[in-house]
Design a protein around this motif. Structure first.
Motif, mmCIF file in Angstrom:
data_model
loop_
_atom_site.group_PDB
_atom_site.id
_atom_site.type_symbol
_atom_site.label_atom_id
_atom_site.label_comp_id
_atom_site.label_asym_id
_atom_site.label_seq_id
_atom_site.Cartn_x
_atom_site.Cartn_y
_atom_site.Cartn_z
ATOM 1 N N ALA A 223 0.825 -1.212 0.000
ATOM 2 C CA ALA A 223 0.000 0.000 0.000
ATOM 3 C C ALA A 223 0.855 1.257 0.000
ATOM 4 C CB ALA A 223 -0.926 -0.006 1.220
ATOM 5 N N VAL A 224 1.898 1.249 0.801
ATOM 6 C CA VAL A 224 2.752 2.432 0.919
ATOM 7 C C VAL A 224 3.557 2.675 -0.355
ATOM 8 C CG1 VAL A 224 4.749 3.371 2.160
ATOM 9 C CG2 VAL A 224 2.873 2.332 3.433
ATOM 10 N N HIS A 225 4.078 1.606 -0.935
ATOM 11 C CA HIS A 225 4.946 1.763 -2.106
ATOM 12 C C HIS A 225 4.189 1.882 -3.424
ATOM 13 C CE1 HIS A 225 8.735 1.416 0.001
ATOM 14 N NE2 HIS A 225 8.183 0.478 0.737
ATOM 15 N N SER A 226 2.909 1.580 -3.415
ATOM 16 C CA SER A 226 2.143 1.673 -4.658
ATOM 17 C C SER A 226 1.614 3.083 -4.918
ATOM 18 C CB SER A 226 0.974 0.688 -4.636
ATOM 19 O OG SER A 226 0.024 1.083 -3.654
ATOM 20 N N SER A 227 1.718 3.939 -3.908
ATOM 21 C CA SER A 227 1.180 5.283 -4.054
ATOM 22 C C SER A 227 2.101 6.289 -3.382
ATOM 23 C CB SER A 227 -0.205 5.353 -3.401
ATOM 24 O OG SER A 227 -0.686 6.666 -3.424
ATOM 25 N N LYS A 228 2.194 7.446 -3.960
ATOM 26 C CA LYS A 228 3.003 8.514 -3.374
ATOM 27 C C LYS A 228 2.170 9.380 -2.424
ATOM 28 C CE LYS A 228 6.665 7.758 -5.965
ATOM 29 N NZ LYS A 228 7.782 7.024 -5.438
ATOM 30 N N SER A 229 0.913 9.060 -2.294
ATOM 31 C CA SER A 229 -0.001 9.863 -1.492
ATOM 32 C C SER A 229 0.268 9.717 0.005
ATOM 33 C CB SER A 229 -1.444 9.434 -1.784
ATOM 34 O OG SER A 229 -2.336 9.978 -0.846
ATOM 35 N N GLU A 230 0.366 10.817 0.685
ATOM 36 C CA GLU A 230 0.532 10.830 2.147
ATOM 37 C C GLU A 230 -0.688 10.218 2.831
ATOM 38 O OE1 GLU A 230 2.429 11.718 5.802
ATOM 39 O OE2 GLU A 230 3.189 11.704 3.764
ATOM 40 N N LEU A 231 -1.860 10.469 2.282
ATOM 41 C CA LEU A 231 -3.089 9.921 2.846
ATOM 42 C C LEU A 231 -3.087 8.393 2.762
ATOM 43 C CD1 LEU A 231 -5.875 10.333 4.075
ATOM 44 C CD2 LEU A 231 -6.774 10.604 1.761
ATOM 45 N N THR A 232 -2.633 7.853 1.669
ATOM 46 C CA THR A 232 -2.546 6.402 1.511
ATOM 47 C C THR A 232 -1.596 5.809 2.545
ATOM 48 O OG1 THR A 232 -3.010 6.552 -0.850
ATOM 49 C CG2 THR A 232 -1.960 4.534 -0.078
ATOM 50 N N ARG A 233 -0.461 6.457 2.762
ATOM 51 C CA ARG A 233 0.492 5.975 3.751
ATOM 52 C C ARG A 233 -0.102 6.005 5.149
ATOM 53 N NH1 ARG A 233 3.385 7.677 7.603
ATOM 54 N NH2 ARG A 233 3.031 9.852 7.122
ATOM 55 N N ARG A 234 -0.786 7.104 5.486
ATOM 56 C CA ARG A 234 -1.397 7.210 6.810
ATOM 57 C C ARG A 234 -2.477 6.160 7.018
ATOM 58 N NH1 ARG A 234 -3.472 12.848 7.354
ATOM 59 N NH2 ARG A 234 -2.846 13.158 5.222
ATOM 60 N N ARG A 235 -3.255 5.886 5.976
ATOM 61 C CA ARG A 235 -4.280 4.841 6.074
ATOM 62 C C ARG A 235 -3.649 3.460 6.280
ATOM 63 N NH1 ARG A 235 -8.236 6.873 1.224
ATOM 64 N NH2 ARG A 235 -9.343 8.454 2.432
ATOM 65 N N ALA A 236 -2.589 3.183 5.536
ATOM 66 C CA ALA A 236 -1.895 1.898 5.684
ATOM 67 C C ALA A 236 -1.286 1.775 7.078
ATOM 68 C CB ALA A 236 -0.819 1.755 4.616
ATOM 69 N N ASP A 237 -0.711 2.863 7.587
ATOM 70 C CA ASP A 237 -0.167 2.860 8.949
ATOM 71 C C ASP A 237 -1.259 2.563 9.968
ATOM 72 O OD1 ASP A 237 2.326 3.528 7.938
ATOM 73 O OD2 ASP A 237 2.249 5.628 8.605
ATOM 74 N N LYS A 238 -2.402 3.215 9.795
ATOM 75 C CA LYS A 238 -3.503 3.029 10.737
ATOM 76 C C LYS A 238 -4.007 1.585 10.729
ATOM 77 C CE LYS A 238 -7.964 4.760 12.151
ATOM 78 N NZ LYS A 238 -9.100 5.613 11.900
ATOM 79 N N VAL A 239 -4.147 1.004 9.553
ATOM 80 C CA VAL A 239 -4.604 -0.385 9.449
ATOM 81 C C VAL A 239 -3.615 -1.318 10.146
ATOM 82 C CG1 VAL A 239 -4.971 -2.295 7.834
ATOM 83 C CG2 VAL A 239 -5.991 -0.061 7.378
ATOM 84 N N LEU A 240 -2.331 -1.118 9.900
ATOM 85 C CA LEU A 240 -1.317 -1.969 10.516
ATOM 86 C C LEU A 240 -1.332 -1.826 12.041
ATOM 87 C CD1 LEU A 240 0.994 -3.979 10.059
ATOM 88 C CD2 LEU A 240 2.534 -2.002 10.023
#
Length: 71
Positions: free
Chosen positions: A35-52
């Protein structure tokens, strides 16, 4: 006060969750990485962090106490 812990995910939470996933849940680690590496979006990274972090908290009884996760 632990029961009313904020839903906000801190860097320390993400680090602990990543270490937990590295040791105990490779599927969660790979899903986060994808999820983190497939998108450069900060929002995507934060969502992936939250899920983990949510997965880590749900599977580790001591995680809500601020200590190192133990099995």
């Amino acid at each position: 006060m632990d029961e009313t812990r904020s839903a906000r995910v801190t860097r320390a939470d993400v680090r602990e969750a990543l270490m937990w996933a590295l040791e105990r849940d490779r599927a969660a680690l790979l899903a986060h990485r994808a999820a983190v590496h497939s998108s450069k979006s900060e929002l995507t990274r934060r969502r992936a962090d939250k899920v983990l972090v949510e997965q880590w908290r749900a599977r580790t009884p001591d995680s809500s106490k601020g200590g190192s996760p133990r099995e």
